[in-house]
Design a protein around this motif. Structure first.
Motif, mmCIF file in Angstrom:
data_model
loop_
_atom_site.group_PDB
_atom_site.id
_atom_site.type_symbol
_atom_site.label_atom_id
_atom_site.label_comp_id
_atom_site.label_asym_id
_atom_site.label_seq_id
_atom_site.Cartn_x
_atom_site.Cartn_y
_atom_site.Cartn_z
ATOM 1 N N ASP A 3 0.699 9.831 1.904
ATOM 2 C CA ASP A 3 0.706 11.286 1.735
ATOM 3 C C ASP A 3 2.013 11.847 2.315
ATOM 4 O O ASP A 3 2.217 11.818 3.529
ATOM 5 N N ASN A 46 -4.899 -7.169 3.701
ATOM 6 C CA ASN A 46 -5.016 -6.224 2.602
ATOM 7 C C ASN A 46 -6.095 -6.654 1.608
ATOM 8 O O ASN A 46 -6.770 -5.824 1.002
ATOM 9 N N ALA A 84 -1.577 3.738 4.384
ATOM 10 C CA ALA A 84 -0.216 3.784 3.868
ATOM 11 C C ALA A 84 0.636 4.802 4.626
ATOM 12 O O ALA A 84 1.804 4.542 4.959
ATOM 13 N N THR A 85 0.053 5.953 4.915
ATOM 14 C CA THR A 85 0.774 6.989 5.664
ATOM 15 C C THR A 85 1.110 6.499 7.063
ATOM 16 O O THR A 85 2.219 6.711 7.567
ATOM 17 N N LEU A 119 -7.548 12.166 4.493
ATOM 18 C CA LEU A 119 -6.916 11.228 3.578
ATOM 19 C C LEU A 119 -7.917 10.144 3.191
ATOM 20 O O LEU A 119 -8.834 9.844 3.951
ATOM 21 N N SER A 120 -7.721 9.567 2.024
ATOM 22 C CA SER A 120 -8.542 8.414 1.655
ATOM 23 C C SER A 120 -8.170 7.256 2.574
ATOM 24 O O SER A 120 -7.135 7.283 3.242
ATOM 25 N N LYS A 121 -9.012 6.220 2.603
ATOM 26 C CA LYS A 121 -8.736 5.092 3.482
ATOM 27 C C LYS A 121 -7.390 4.454 3.144
ATOM 28 O O LYS A 121 -6.597 4.127 4.046
ATOM 29 N N GLU A 122 -7.106 4.313 1.848
ATOM 30 C CA GLU A 122 -5.845 3.717 1.427
ATOM 31 C C GLU A 122 -4.657 4.601 1.806
ATOM 32 O O GLU A 122 -3.621 4.119 2.267
ATOM 33 N N ALA A 123 -4.800 5.926 1.600
ATOM 34 C CA ALA A 123 -3.724 6.862 1.933
ATOM 35 C C ALA A 123 -3.512 6.931 3.437
ATOM 36 O O ALA A 123 -2.372 7.040 3.915
ATOM 37 N N VAL A 149 0.805 -1.228 0.000
ATOM 38 C CA VAL A 149 0.000 0.000 0.000
ATOM 39 C C VAL A 149 0.837 1.276 0.000
ATOM 40 O O VAL A 149 0.291 2.379 0.018
ATOM 41 N N LYS A 205 2.460 3.159 -2.031
ATOM 42 C CA LYS A 205 2.317 4.193 -3.058
ATOM 43 C C LYS A 205 1.218 5.197 -2.738
ATOM 44 O O LYS A 205 1.179 6.298 -3.303
ATOM 45 N N LYS A 206 0.309 4.831 -1.854
ATOM 46 C CA LYS A 206 -0.828 5.700 -1.529
ATOM 47 C C LYS A 206 -0.516 6.721 -0.429
ATOM 48 O O LYS A 206 -1.359 7.552 -0.087
#
Length: 257
Positions: free
Chosen positions: A65, A226, A178-179, A171-175, A60, A62-63
């Protein structure tokens, strides 16, 4: 049996981190503490936690921030060093009280009391609705990083505070996930740099097969978690795990474990 227990907890803990409040470190720490002193259990948990988060980055990363990582992550790194340093100092303090129970000697130590209190405190974040919904304004991200880093370095408990501060970052759920993984990696590297000295001193006394088992099972849990990323938090699991963690924390605090 030891390997089965550690492997199952690592698998479930890693998988649940994608859609549950309890992190891998929170769940794995009590299991390692059954076989190692609490400070070593924290360090071993940090190793599995870091390796698992590095694996998650491949899923994850790449997502993430970047701006949020900088604002939250830099203070987290600095205070993770401070938290880990505090842990090393607490480890060598003399026991507060020693007693005998069923012909076995037990010690109540400062470090066990501290970890016990933190376990109970952060378990409540997933048991009390108001704490689960706790949010802080985005302007406090650096403060959140400092607090998350310090407690991450001290006991490994960083997820609950990180979530409370990052949830307002829009942030989006994925971001968001990932963050959080990026920041967790920063904290793990920082605290392991401090823990490393004690780990090296143990040398062959460490149970490397158990450590490898926990890491591999955590990888599998992360992969499966995931895949089910869109699922909602499982409240029943949170409740049961939270209660078990509090029981463990009480036993640890009074020196039984």
């Amino acid at each position: 049996m030891d390997f089965i227990l550690v492997g199952i907890v690592a698998l479930l803990g890693s998988g649940l981190t994608f859609f549950s409040g309890f992190g891998l470190g929170t769940l794995l720490l009590p299991v390692f503490a059954l076989f190692f002193p609490i400070d070593i259990a924290i360090a071993l948990t940090a190793i599995v936690h870091l390796l698992n988060n590095l694996f998650k980055l491949t899923l994850v990363g790449k997502k993430a921030d970047i701006q949020t990582i900088i604002r939250f992550g830099l203070p987290a790194i600095l205070f993770a060093f401070l938290g880990a340093y505090t842990l090393t100092k607490l480890t060598y303090l003399e026991p507060v009280y020693t007693y005998s129970l069923f012909n076995e000697m037990h010690e109540i130590t400062i470090i066990k009391i501290c970890i016990s209190v933190l376990l109970i405190f952060f378990s409540l974040f997933d048991l009390i609705p108001k704490l689960k919904r706790l949010e802080f304004d985005i302007k406090y991200l650096p403060l959140g990083g400092a607090l998350s880093g310090f407690f991450g370095g001290l006991s490994g408990h960083q997820g609950a505070l990180r979530t409370a501060f990052l949830i307002r970052a829009k942030l989006s759920k994925e971001a968001f996930i990932a963050t959080g993984v990026f920041i967790a990696c920063f904290i793990d590297v920082s605290r392991l740099a401090v823990y490393a000295k004690d780990l090296f001193l143990l040398g062959d006394k460490l149970n490397y097969p158990m450590l490898i088992t926990a890491t591999l099972m955590a990888f599998i849990g992360a992969y499966l978690g995931n895949k089910f990323l869109k699922k909602v938090t499982i409240h029943t699991i949170q409740l049961v795990v939270g209660i078990l963690l509090i029981i463990f924390a009480i036993l640890l605090g009074i020196g039984v474990l």
